[in-house]
Motif scaffolding. Structure first.
Motif, short mmCIF file in Angstrom:
data_model
loop_
_atom_site.label_atom_id
_atom_site.label_comp_id
_atom_site.label_asym_id
_atom_site.label_seq_id
_atom_site.Cartn_x
_atom_site.Cartn_y
_atom_site.Cartn_z
N SER A 46 13.31 -7.06 -35.34
CA SER A 46 13.97 -7.25 -33.95
C SER A 46 15.39 -7.03 -33.93
O SER A 46 15.83 -6.07 -33.02
CB SER A 46 13.77 -8.60 -33.35
N CYS A 47 16.14 -7.19 -34.86
CA CYS A 47 17.42 -6.67 -35.15
C CYS A 47 17.77 -5.12 -34.90
O CYS A 47 18.72 -4.85 -34.42
CB CYS A 47 18.00 -7.31 -36.56
N THR A 48 16.84 -4.57 -36.07
CA THR A 48 16.66 -3.14 -35.97
C THR A 48 16.84 -2.53 -34.50
O THR A 48 17.54 -1.75 -33.96
CB THR A 48 15.99 -2.69 -36.80
N SER A 49 15.68 -2.89 -33.95
CA SER A 49 15.38 -2.37 -32.56
C SER A 49 16.33 -2.46 -31.71
O SER A 49 16.86 -1.75 -30.97
CB SER A 49 14.19 -2.97 -32.02
N THR A 50 17.23 -3.75 -31.58
CA THR A 50 18.22 -4.07 -30.87
C THR A 50 19.24 -3.29 -30.97
O THR A 50 20.04 -2.98 -30.13
CB THR A 50 18.60 -5.80 -30.75
N ALA A 51 19.76 -3.15 -32.30
CA ALA A 51 20.98 -2.50 -32.72
C ALA A 51 20.87 -0.88 -32.33
O ALA A 51 21.78 -0.09 -31.76
CB ALA A 51 21.06 -2.50 -34.05
N VAL A 52 19.78 -0.29 -32.63
CA VAL A 52 19.39 0.97 -31.99
C VAL A 52 19.43 1.09 -30.46
O VAL A 52 19.95 2.17 -30.25
CB VAL A 52 17.96 1.53 -32.52
N ARG A 53 18.76 0.39 -29.73
CA ARG A 53 18.92 0.31 -28.34
C ARG A 53 20.21 -0.02 -27.97
O ARG A 53 20.74 0.75 -26.89
CB ARG A 53 17.73 -0.62 -27.76
N GLY A 54 21.07 -0.82 -28.36
CA GLY A 54 22.26 -1.09 -27.85
C GLY A 54 23.11 0.24 -28.24
O GLY A 54 23.88 0.60 -27.25
N TYR A 55 22.96 0.83 -29.20
CA TYR A 55 23.91 2.12 -29.66
C TYR A 55 23.41 3.36 -28.79
O TYR A 55 24.22 3.98 -28.19
CB TYR A 55 23.60 2.37 -31.17
N ALA A 56 22.36 3.26 -28.41
CA ALA A 56 21.65 4.34 -27.47
C ALA A 56 21.96 4.12 -26.30
O ALA A 56 22.96 5.27 -25.66
CB ALA A 56 20.32 4.52 -27.74
N ASN A 57 22.20 3.10 -25.83
CA ASN A 57 22.66 2.72 -24.23
C ASN A 57 24.17 3.17 -24.21
O ASN A 57 24.38 3.44 -23.25
CB ASN A 57 22.40 1.26 -23.88
N ARG A 58 25.00 2.71 -25.11
CA ARG A 58 26.38 2.79 -25.13
C ARG A 58 26.96 4.09 -25.17
O ARG A 58 27.85 4.47 -24.78
CB ARG A 58 27.10 1.86 -26.35
N HIS A 59 25.95 4.73 -25.79
CA HIS A 59 26.36 6.19 -26.05
C HIS A 59 25.57 7.37 -25.06
O HIS A 59 25.78 8.50 -25.00
CB HIS A 59 26.08 6.92 -27.47
N GLY A 60 24.90 6.78 -23.90
CA GLY A 60 23.96 7.44 -23.20
C GLY A 60 22.97 8.37 -23.90
O GLY A 60 22.65 9.40 -23.02
N PHE A 61 22.66 7.93 -24.74
CA PHE A 61 21.52 8.90 -25.27
C PHE A 61 20.09 8.66 -24.61
O PHE A 61 19.71 7.36 -24.06
CB PHE A 61 21.01 8.35 -26.85
N GLN A 62 19.21 9.48 -24.48
CA GLN A 62 18.01 9.63 -23.95
C GLN A 62 17.07 9.19 -24.67
O GLN A 62 15.90 9.80 -24.91
CB GLN A 62 17.65 11.27 -23.11
#
Length: 139
Positions: A46-62
């Motif tokens: 869950s920590c991994t998923s949250t970190a990846v999603r947060g990074y993608a959202n902050r950088h506008g990744f699709q």
């Protein structure tokens, strides 16, 4: 966070306002809840998923979705490893994928498990008094 003993090997875990349960698998426990090891793996996933999603959202990744599977391999071997599989779905460039995987390695649980960690145990022992209630016998 606190852990309280329940029936047999069932444990109640309180984390702030949240309550979780842990148990040992059969034949030792009743398999009424995830084992402590499974809870650690769930924390990493869950920590991994949250970190990846947060990074993608902050950088506008699709990034459409991120799914993480975590297991111990071999399950009962003398030298185990945690295997984490990360599925990224979305319109991502190779560089973006690399950055997302790097973000996964920086999640707090990953760092806790892979960096130098020391566990300090502070015992608190409460023993029943062996003194008698009769003042003459306890003198």
């Amino acid at each position: 966070m606190s852990v309280r003993e329940g029936q047999h090997l069932v444990r109640t875990i309180e984390v702030g306002p949240h309550r979780l349960t842990a148990d040992a698998s059969e034949p030792f426990g009743t398999d009424a809840a995830p084992t402590p090891t499974e809870l650690v793996l769930a924390a990493l996933g869950s920590c991994t998923s949250t970190a990846v999603r947060g990074y993608a959202n902050r950088h506008g990744f699709q990034l459409q979705s991120v799914d993480v599977d975590v297991r111990v391999d071999p399950p009962n071997g003398p030298r185990q490893q945690i295997v984490r599989s990360i599925r990224l779905v979305g319109d991502l460039e190779e560089e973006q994928t690399e950055k997302l995987l790097a973000a996964a390695g920086r999640c707090p649980v990953h760092r806790l498990l892979t960096e130098s960690v020391t566990v300090v145990t502070q015992p608190t022992i409460l023993a029943a008094s062996h003194r008698s209630a009769d003042p003459e016998l306890s003198a």
